[in-house]
Design a protein around this motif. Structure first.
Motif, PDB file in Angstrom:
ATOM      1  N   GLU A  37      32.509   9.020 -24.890  1.00 34.95           N
ATOM      2  CA  GLU A  37      32.246   7.953 -23.929  1.00 34.95           C
ATOM      3  C   GLU A  37      31.467   6.808 -24.566  1.00 34.95           C
ATOM      4  O   GLU A  37      31.757   5.626 -24.321  1.00 34.95           O
ATOM      5  CB  GLU A  37      31.480   8.502 -22.723  1.00 34.95           C
ATOM      6  N   PHE A  38      30.464   7.123 -25.382  1.00 34.93           N
ATOM      7  CA  PHE A  38      29.672   6.090 -26.030  1.00 34.93           C
ATOM      8  C   PHE A  38      30.491   5.327 -27.066  1.00 34.93           C
ATOM      9  O   PHE A  38      30.398   4.104 -27.187  1.00 34.93           O
ATOM     10  CB  PHE A  38      28.446   6.707 -26.702  1.00 34.93           C
ATOM     11  N   GLU A  39      31.305   6.062 -27.827  1.00 37.82           N
ATOM     12  CA  GLU A  39      32.118   5.431 -28.858  1.00 37.82           C
ATOM     13  C   GLU A  39      33.168   4.501 -28.246  1.00 37.82           C
ATOM     14  O   GLU A  39      33.389   3.389 -28.729  1.00 37.82           O
ATOM     15  CB  GLU A  39      32.814   6.501 -29.714  1.00 37.82           C
ATOM     16  N   MET A  40      33.797   4.938 -27.173  1.00 31.91           N
ATOM     17  CA  MET A  40      34.795   4.105 -26.512  1.00 31.91           C
ATOM     18  C   MET A  40      34.170   2.826 -25.973  1.00 31.91           C
ATOM     19  O   MET A  40      34.756   1.742 -26.062  1.00 31.91           O
ATOM     20  CB  MET A  40      35.470   4.875 -25.379  1.00 31.91           C
ATOM     21  N   SER A  41      32.969   2.937 -25.440  1.00 31.27           N
ATOM     22  CA  SER A  41      32.268   1.760 -24.930  1.00 31.27           C
ATOM     23  C   SER A  41      31.954   0.786 -26.054  1.00 31.27           C
ATOM     24  O   SER A  41      32.143  -0.431 -25.919  1.00 31.27           O
ATOM     25  CB  SER A  41      30.979   2.177 -24.223  1.00 31.27           C
ATOM     26  N   THR A  42      31.498   1.306 -27.191  1.00 27.92           N
ATOM     27  CA  THR A  42      31.154   0.459 -28.334  1.00 27.92           C
ATOM     28  C   THR A  42      32.376  -0.295 -28.847  1.00 27.92           C
ATOM     29  O   THR A  42      32.279  -1.459 -29.251  1.00 27.92           O
ATOM     30  CB  THR A  42      30.561   1.306 -29.474  1.00 27.92           C
ATOM     31  N   MET A  43      33.518   0.348 -28.838  1.00 24.84           N
ATOM     32  CA  MET A  43      34.725  -0.250 -29.406  1.00 24.84           C
ATOM     33  C   MET A  43      35.528  -1.069 -28.415  1.00 24.84           C
ATOM     34  O   MET A  43      36.513  -1.715 -28.790  1.00 24.84           O
ATOM     35  CB  MET A  43      35.603   0.853 -29.999  1.00 24.84           C
ATOM     36  N   SER A  44      35.109  -1.062 -27.158  1.00 25.02           N
ATOM     37  CA  SER A  44      35.865  -1.753 -26.115  1.00 25.02           C
ATOM     38  C   SER A  44      35.442  -3.214 -25.986  1.00 25.02           C
ATOM     39  O   SER A  44      34.268  -3.520 -25.781  1.00 25.02           O
ATOM     40  CB  SER A  44      35.643  -1.045 -24.770  1.00 25.02           C
ATOM     41  N   LYS A  45      36.394  -4.102 -26.070  1.00 27.31           N
ATOM     42  CA  LYS A  45      36.120  -5.530 -25.908  1.00 27.31           C
ATOM     43  C   LYS A  45      35.643  -5.847 -24.495  1.00 27.31           C
ATOM     44  O   LYS A  45      34.933  -6.833 -24.282  1.00 27.31           O
ATOM     45  CB  LYS A  45      37.364  -6.346 -26.238  1.00 27.31           C
ATOM     46  N   ASP A  46      36.041  -5.027 -23.540  1.00 29.76           N
ATOM     47  CA  ASP A  46      35.669  -5.261 -22.152  1.00 29.76           C
ATOM     48  C   ASP A  46      34.236  -4.820 -21.849  1.00 29.76           C
ATOM     49  O   ASP A  46      33.637  -5.290 -20.886  1.00 29.76           O
ATOM     50  CB  ASP A  46      36.615  -4.515 -21.210  1.00 29.76           C
ATOM     51  N   LYS A  47      33.680  -3.938 -22.676  1.00 32.11           N
ATOM     52  CA  LYS A  47      32.355  -3.385 -22.378  1.00 32.11           C
ATOM     53  C   LYS A  47      31.273  -3.831 -23.358  1.00 32.11           C
ATOM     54  O   LYS A  47      30.131  -4.051 -22.962  1.00 32.11           O
ATOM     55  CB  LYS A  47      32.434  -1.854 -22.358  1.00 32.11           C
ATOM     56  N   ASN A  48      31.615  -3.937 -24.634  1.00 33.56           N
ATOM     57  CA  ASN A  48      30.600  -4.245 -25.644  1.00 33.56           C
ATOM     58  C   ASN A  48      30.433  -5.758 -25.793  1.00 33.56           C
ATOM     59  O   ASN A  48      31.332  -6.442 -26.280  1.00 33.56           O
ATOM     60  CB  ASN A  48      31.006  -3.629 -26.983  1.00 33.56           C
ATOM     61  N   PRO A  49      29.275  -6.311 -25.414  1.00 36.62           N
ATOM     62  CA  PRO A  49      29.071  -7.767 -25.500  1.00 36.62           C
ATOM     63  C   PRO A  49      29.012  -8.300 -26.924  1.00 36.62           C
ATOM     64  O   PRO A  49      29.023  -9.517 -27.125  1.00 36.62           O
ATOM     65  CB  PRO A  49      27.733  -7.982 -24.781  1.00 36.62           C
ATOM     66  N   ALA A  50      28.980  -7.414 -27.932  1.00 39.43           N
ATOM     67  CA  ALA A  50      29.013  -7.878 -29.321  1.00 39.43           C
ATOM     68  C   ALA A  50      30.288  -8.662 -29.601  1.00 39.43           C
ATOM     69  O   ALA A  50      30.306  -9.547 -30.470  1.00 39.43           O
ATOM     70  CB  ALA A  50      28.914  -6.688 -30.276  1.00 39.43           C
ATOM     71  N   TYR A  51      31.350  -8.351 -28.863  1.00 38.64           N
ATOM     72  CA  TYR A  51      32.615  -9.054 -29.065  1.00 38.64           C
ATOM     73  C   TYR A  51      32.549 -10.519 -28.639  1.00 38.64           C
ATOM     74  O   TYR A  51      33.459 -11.295 -28.944  1.00 38.64           O
ATOM     75  CB  TYR A  51      33.737  -8.352 -28.298  1.00 38.64           C
ATOM     76  N   LYS A  52      31.473 -10.907 -27.939  1.00 42.06           N
ATOM     77  CA  LYS A  52      31.341 -12.313 -27.538  1.00 42.06           C
ATOM     78  C   LYS A  52      31.127 -13.211 -28.760  1.00 42.06           C
ATOM     79  O   LYS A  52      31.456 -14.397 -28.735  1.00 42.06           O
ATOM     80  CB  LYS A  52      30.161 -12.458 -26.564  1.00 42.06           C
ATOM     81  N   HIS A  53      30.546 -12.639 -29.825  1.00 38.73           N
ATOM     82  CA  HIS A  53      30.287 -13.444 -31.024  1.00 38.73           C
ATOM     83  C   HIS A  53      30.825 -12.789 -32.300  1.00 38.73           C
ATOM     84  O   HIS A  53      30.708 -13.362 -33.389  1.00 38.73           O
ATOM     85  CB  HIS A  53      28.787 -13.704 -31.186  1.00 38.73           C
ATOM     86  N   SER A  54      31.415 -11.618 -32.191  1.00 32.83           N
ATOM     87  CA  SER A  54      31.909 -10.909 -33.371  1.00 32.83           C
ATOM     88  C   SER A  54      33.340 -10.428 -33.132  1.00 32.83           C
ATOM     89  O   SER A  54      33.822 -10.397 -31.997  1.00 32.83           O
ATOM     90  CB  SER A  54      31.011  -9.709 -33.693  1.00 32.83           C
ATOM     91  N   LYS A  55      33.991 -10.037 -34.214  1.00 29.26           N
ATOM     92  CA  LYS A  55      35.345  -9.499 -34.141  1.00 29.26           C
ATOM     93  C   LYS A  55      35.345  -8.083 -34.707  1.00 29.26           C
ATOM     94  O   LYS A  55      34.628  -7.789 -35.665  1.00 29.26           O
ATOM     95  CB  LYS A  55      36.318 -10.354 -34.948  1.00 29.26           C
TER      96      LYS A  55
END
Length: 377
Positions: A37-55
């Motif tokens: 569950e934690f890993e899926m959240s980290t890798m999900s563009k919909d959940k992890n806000p890191a994707y707002k500035h990273s790829k």
């Protein structure tokens, strides 16, 4: 047969990406599977806000039709502009140089296409993700926040032209509750520091009360970790994400906070009862029954893990840690804790490492993980 690299593009593929290395380490006592569950959240563009500035991109390697490796490529927005680095992480592979070379080359090719000229890792999107390749301490059980890998990984990275960027070490100690001279000395020091600077240990009636200081704690991390290797300040969205992810699990006695006369946060440490054995029993899944093992670990445990610790710059080297340790030792006595594990500490962060050298070690081999780097050719 040559190595085939396939990019992961859907949820089903991500689940396979996450779980593949569980079979690679099947039967390895020291390996702790991360929670799905934690890993899926980290890798999900919909959940992890890191994707707002990273790829982030993910690939798996196949040979003879069978999965033989995995890797993530990460372009951190700030870092890529400042240092021209691309990150690799979540890397695992069989002992086959053709496989590890193909995986690294895939990330390098992406970095080259994006105008980047250096690669380093293993790293995640942030400093709170898994990072580092284990190079010593293979006989030690990993914590829930650290990676395990086979000894041959180091040889592969070196043969691929990587050099050391930085190392992290771990401290694992026996709780010195029977050393009355030590405990009384710690109490005296804490009392002196408290009176000198007007500081006090914060006591909580419930875990929910700690939420009042959660944002201040992450701001403290941003201020004090900013000079550490690979650390970039967390955004407000990321802070909320981590508060929601971790503070819901906290146990009030193991959240250590020191405040000044104005109730402003000066120093803090987030610790958890060790979940390593629980994660192994849960086999990497919180549901349907994994949460039972996790819940038991919160109440029946002899080990706690440090997760994060920070002290305001103006109070560094002024003994604030004495108050944190006084509170921690009291919690250990109350809950029957016998061992404390530090989590990863950068080898050049002497202010943190020095805290652990004074205690009797509970390990028989140094635990060290390495971040590697090289230029992209």
């Amino acid at each position: 047969m040559s190595v085939e690299i396939r990019e992961i593009t859907d949820k089903k593929g991500l689940k396979k990406f996450i779980t593949w290395h569980w079979s690679l380490y099947k039967g390895v006592e020291q390996f702790v599977p991360p929670m799905m569950e934690f890993e899926m959240s980290t890798m999900s563009k919909d959940k992890n806000p890191a994707y707002k500035h990273s790829k982030g991109r993910f690939w798996m390697a196949y040979k003879d039709g069978q999965p033989v490796g995995r890797i993530a490529g990460i372009i951190h927005g700030e870092e890529s502009k400042a240092t021209k680095h691309i990150r690799f992480g979540w890397i695992d592979f069989i002992d086959d140089m053709e496989v590890s070379k193909a995986l690294i080359q895939t990330v390098e090719d992406w970095g080259n296409a994006e105008g980047l000229n250096k690669i380093h890792g293993p790293l995640g999107f942030t400093d709170l993700d898994f990072e580092g390749t284990l190079i010593s301490g293979f006989n030690q059980l990993s914590t829930q926040a650290t990676l395990y890998n086979y000894p041959y990984y180091q040889q592969h990275f070196e043969e691929l032209g990587f050099e050391k960027a930085i190392d992290w070490t771990e401290g694992r100690i026996k709780v010195p509750l029977e050393d009355r001279e030590f405990i009384e000395g710690m109490d005296r020091k804490a009392e002196i520091i408290s009176k000198r600077y007007g500081l006090k240990i914060k006591e909580f009636k419930s875990g929910k009360e700690t939420l009042k200081y959660a944002e201040d704690f992450f701001q403290l991390l941003n201020d004090t970790y900013s000079e550490l290797y690979g650390y970039y300040k967390l955004t407000d969205e990321q802070v909320k994400y981590y508060i929601d992810s971790y503070f819901g699990f906290v146990q009030k006695d193991f959240i250590l906070m020191v405040v000044d006369e104005n109730d402003q946060l000066i120093g803090a440490a987030v610790t958890f009862p060790s979940l390593s054995k629980a994660f192994k029993k849960a086999k990497g899944r919180m549901y349907p029954f994994g949460f039972v093992h996790v819940l038991k670990s919160f109440y029946f445990n002899d080990t706690i893990d440090f997760f994060l610790v920070a002290t305001k710059d103006a109070y560094k080297n002024k003994g604030v840690n004495a108050l944190l340790w006084k509170r921690l030792l009291a919690a250990c006595a109350k809950h029957g804790i016998e061992y404390i594990f530090s989590g990863q500490m950068l080898e050049d962060n002497s202010s943190v490492n020095n805290l652990w050298t004074k205690y009797e070690s509970a390990k028989d081999e140094e635990i060290r993980r390495r971040c590697y780097t090289k230029s992209i050719v």
